[in-house]
Design a protein around this motif. Sequence first.
Motif, mmCIF file in Angstrom:
data_model
loop_
_atom_site.group_PDB
_atom_site.id
_atom_site.type_symbol
_atom_site.label_atom_id
_atom_site.label_comp_id
_atom_site.label_asym_id
_atom_site.label_seq_id
_atom_site.Cartn_x
_atom_site.Cartn_y
_atom_site.Cartn_z
ATOM 1 N N LEU A 1 -5.152 0.651 -20.893
ATOM 2 C CA LEU A 1 -6.437 0.346 -21.536
ATOM 3 C C LEU A 1 -7.536 1.271 -21.025
ATOM 4 C CD1 LEU A 1 -6.401 -3.572 -21.565
ATOM 5 C CD2 LEU A 1 -5.889 -2.009 -23.444
ATOM 6 N N ARG A 2 -7.582 1.469 -19.712
ATOM 7 C CA ARG A 2 -8.601 2.360 -19.151
ATOM 8 C C ARG A 2 -8.474 3.768 -19.727
ATOM 9 N NH1 ARG A 2 -7.688 -0.168 -13.218
ATOM 10 N NH2 ARG A 2 -9.694 -1.208 -12.908
ATOM 11 N N GLY A 3 -7.232 4.196 -19.932
ATOM 12 C CA GLY A 3 -6.986 5.535 -20.481
ATOM 13 C C GLY A 3 -7.483 5.698 -21.907
ATOM 14 N N ARG A 4 -7.735 4.584 -22.586
ATOM 15 C CA ARG A 4 -8.271 4.619 -23.950
ATOM 16 C C ARG A 4 -9.768 4.325 -23.971
ATOM 17 N NH1 ARG A 4 -5.104 4.095 -28.270
ATOM 18 N NH2 ARG A 4 -7.051 4.694 -29.281
ATOM 19 N N GLY A 5 -10.409 4.405 -22.804
ATOM 20 C CA GLY A 5 -11.860 4.250 -22.753
ATOM 21 C C GLY A 5 -12.347 2.830 -22.566
ATOM 22 N N VAL A 6 -11.442 1.890 -22.254
ATOM 23 C CA VAL A 6 -11.866 0.504 -22.033
ATOM 24 C C VAL A 6 -12.437 0.390 -20.619
ATOM 25 C CG1 VAL A 6 -11.130 -1.902 -21.880
ATOM 26 C CG2 VAL A 6 -10.142 -0.398 -23.625
ATOM 27 N N GLU A 7 -13.661 -0.102 -20.539
ATOM 28 C CA GLU A 7 -14.320 -0.260 -19.247
ATOM 29 C C GLU A 7 -13.836 -1.532 -18.574
ATOM 30 O OE1 GLU A 7 -18.878 -0.274 -17.424
ATOM 31 O OE2 GLU A 7 -18.545 -0.666 -19.551
ATOM 32 N N VAL A 8 -13.428 -1.430 -17.304
ATOM 33 C CA VAL A 8 -12.957 -2.601 -16.559
ATOM 34 C C VAL A 8 -13.696 -2.654 -15.223
ATOM 35 C CG1 VAL A 8 -10.987 -3.773 -15.506
ATOM 36 C CG2 VAL A 8 -10.663 -2.482 -17.630
ATOM 37 N N ARG A 9 -14.693 -3.543 -15.145
ATOM 38 C CA ARG A 9 -15.453 -3.718 -13.903
ATOM 39 C C ARG A 9 -15.047 -4.991 -13.168
ATOM 40 N NH1 ARG A 9 -19.729 -2.702 -17.493
ATOM 41 N NH2 ARG A 9 -20.328 -4.898 -17.348
ATOM 42 N N ARG A 10 -14.548 -5.962 -13.926
ATOM 43 C CA ARG A 10 -14.238 -7.278 -13.348
ATOM 44 C C ARG A 10 -12.964 -7.788 -14.010
ATOM 45 N NH1 ARG A 10 -18.314 -12.387 -14.127
ATOM 46 N NH2 ARG A 10 -17.993 -11.821 -16.301
ATOM 47 N N MET B 1 -5.609 -8.049 -21.065
ATOM 48 C CA MET B 1 -6.448 -7.867 -22.251
ATOM 49 C C MET B 1 -7.886 -7.643 -21.805
ATOM 50 S SD MET B 1 -6.625 -11.724 -23.809
ATOM 51 C CE MET B 1 -7.178 -13.130 -22.841
ATOM 52 N N ALA B 2 -8.648 -7.019 -22.667
ATOM 53 C CA ALA B 2 -10.043 -6.725 -22.341
ATOM 54 C C ALA B 2 -10.867 -6.734 -23.614
ATOM 55 C CB ALA B 2 -10.148 -5.365 -21.650
ATOM 56 N N VAL B 3 -12.143 -7.025 -23.470
ATOM 57 C CA VAL B 3 -13.062 -6.970 -24.611
ATOM 58 C C VAL B 3 -13.462 -5.513 -24.832
ATOM 59 C CG1 VAL B 3 -15.290 -7.714 -25.497
ATOM 60 C CG2 VAL B 3 -13.891 -9.293 -24.168
ATOM 61 N N HIS B 4 -13.451 -5.094 -26.097
ATOM 62 C CA HIS B 4 -13.798 -3.709 -26.427
ATOM 63 C C HIS B 4 -14.534 -3.710 -27.762
ATOM 64 C CE1 HIS B 4 -13.449 0.518 -25.568
ATOM 65 N NE2 HIS B 4 -12.883 0.802 -26.714
ATOM 66 N N PRO B 5 -15.503 -2.801 -27.948
ATOM 67 C CA PRO B 5 -16.289 -2.843 -29.192
ATOM 68 C C PRO B 5 -15.557 -2.349 -30.428
ATOM 69 C CG PRO B 5 -17.083 -1.093 -27.742
ATOM 70 C CD PRO B 5 -16.072 -1.867 -26.969
ATOM 71 N N GLU B 6 -14.417 -1.693 -30.255
ATOM 72 C CA GLU B 6 -13.701 -1.193 -31.435
ATOM 73 C C GLU B 6 -12.206 -1.440 -31.300
ATOM 74 O OE1 GLU B 6 -13.358 3.474 -30.017
ATOM 75 O OE2 GLU B 6 -15.141 2.797 -31.070
ATOM 76 N N LEU C 1 -13.605 -18.653 -21.239
ATOM 77 C CA LEU C 1 -13.894 -18.042 -19.939
ATOM 78 C C LEU C 1 -15.238 -17.318 -19.942
ATOM 79 C CD1 LEU C 1 -10.401 -16.564 -19.069
ATOM 80 C CD2 LEU C 1 -11.669 -18.165 -17.636
ATOM 81 N N GLY C 2 -15.689 -16.936 -21.145
ATOM 82 C CA GLY C 2 -16.958 -16.215 -21.246
ATOM 83 C C GLY C 2 -16.839 -14.747 -20.918
ATOM 84 N N ILE C 3 -15.660 -14.139 -21.179
ATOM 85 C CA ILE C 3 -15.534 -12.716 -20.848
ATOM 86 C C ILE C 3 -16.262 -11.862 -21.884
ATOM 87 C CG2 ILE C 3 -13.313 -13.146 -19.719
ATOM 88 C CD1 ILE C 3 -11.993 -11.553 -22.002
ATOM 89 N N GLY C 4 -16.755 -10.711 -21.418
ATOM 90 C CA GLY C 4 -17.493 -9.803 -22.284
ATOM 91 C C GLY C 4 -17.133 -8.368 -21.960
ATOM 92 N N LEU C 5 -17.949 -7.433 -22.416
ATOM 93 C CA LEU C 5 -17.694 -6.022 -22.156
ATOM 94 C C LEU C 5 -17.642 -5.767 -20.642
ATOM 95 C CD1 LEU C 5 -19.984 -4.344 -24.835
ATOM 96 C CD2 LEU C 5 -17.483 -4.412 -24.824
ATOM 97 N N GLY C 6 -16.659 -5.008 -20.213
ATOM 98 C CA GLY C 6 -16.473 -4.738 -18.787
ATOM 99 C C GLY C 6 -15.520 -5.701 -18.116
ATOM 100 N N ASP C 7 -15.102 -6.750 -18.832
ATOM 101 C CA ASP C 7 -14.184 -7.750 -18.277
ATOM 102 C C ASP C 7 -12.776 -7.561 -18.825
ATOM 103 O OD1 ASP C 7 -16.214 -9.015 -16.872
ATOM 104 O OD2 ASP C 7 -16.639 -10.437 -18.492
#
Length: 482
Positions: free
Chosen positions: A375-384, A256-261, A238-244
Amino acid sequence: MGIVAGLDSSPDFTRIVVCDTDTGAVLRQGYAPHPVDPPEGGRPSDIDPQAWLLSLGEAAGGGLLEGVQAIGVSAQQHALIPLDAHGNTVRPALVGGDRRAQVAAADLVDALGSREAWAHAVGCVPGAAQPVAKLRWLAKNEPENARRTAALLQAHDWLVWQLLGRPARRTTDRGGASGTGYWSATTGVYRPDLVELALGHQAMLPEVIGPSEAAGTTPEGLLISAGTGETMAAAFGLGIGLGDAVVSLGASGSVMAVHPEALADQSGMITSLADATGMHLPVVTTQNAVRTLRGTAELLGLPDLEGLSELAMKSTPGAHGLVLLPYLEGERTPNLPHAAGTLTGLRRESMKPEHLARAAFEGMLCGLADALDVLRGRGVEVRRIFLLGPAAELPAVQAAAPSLFGAQVVVPQPADYTAIGAARQAAWALGVSGGTLDPRTPPAWQGAAAQVLEPGEELAAGQAVRQQFTTVREQTHPGAFH
């Protein structure tokens, strides 16, 4: 310009896509069902892995792989293949969410001390589907097979090993390893003590290689990439990345979401997986998604979900005060295993079929929005948010999802993103081996064709519906998320 192939070995079939190395355009594809007859009432829990090779061969027939320079392999997650000291299968592979292993999973939680201990150790709490629980089941129920088990592979590991001609070196990737229950996404290392806790003794585990590394080359000179699990391959395709984030609508749901840690979650609500790029893929699962819609359609005497959606569109946001807590099979998020569904707000004016239909869609989506908020409550950014599954096409879902999720919603056109993700991994490994791609940067393929939905003017109404749902949830199950 070169071509690469991606192989998706799902629980039921093998699909192969052949893609342009530079753009990702699908040039040709093959398909074959696994030669397996499921038993009455569901999928089998025991499968001879040779069935996967047979359907692979059939799917690749007719010269499909002619000119291909590299192959990526993705496969169903959690399939456990125990091997003896000679590399032969000890017994058929244990696949799927094997209900036999439910007691074994609970045993493992007790043996290590708590759910929190497991979450801290490997980023997830054992469930019946995970290889670690299947090992415990094997030790308890087939002790002779357990004693003969000298090495452990998952489905994509085994297929890669077979394609390479069964070399001495066996490999896996971070994504696949992170779902086993004995590899930590936080530390990036195995926990052999947990294998011993489950199986009763140590076993050889495949080497975890990097996302852009090659597992090896076939005798014919075909490069085989690391491979990965189906979830990670689909995200990569799908090509998802940070913010997705990805919201998947099956009978149950997942977010699920991409996260750096890695996110170690003491509650066990987050499963801390690794992705196919070197990043992390925290996942939160709900027990009830489309099964909520199907149950409501049956209750209202409707033949299908399209009819339920059409009926729901005759109502308005908030369903005239009707709120459905969709915990029909108990719930995982929040952790309410013995809960039942709750319908509140019944008044004379709200007791109409269209309002109940609307409440079912809103209840399902609010449950998934709760998972997103974990996920948002743990600092995961969700823009899309990418919305997957056949139910994502329903007008009632598309009308309500952007405002309830509070973000742009993307509904990709149906395609086998798992196989495409495997092909993209193959192109990455091929480029790195040839010195044309950076091992830290995957090839930039064209994104999925998709419909894009914005919250727009409906955002305020959607957030009011969320608040209505949250109030009922807190009244009915106080402190469920604490």
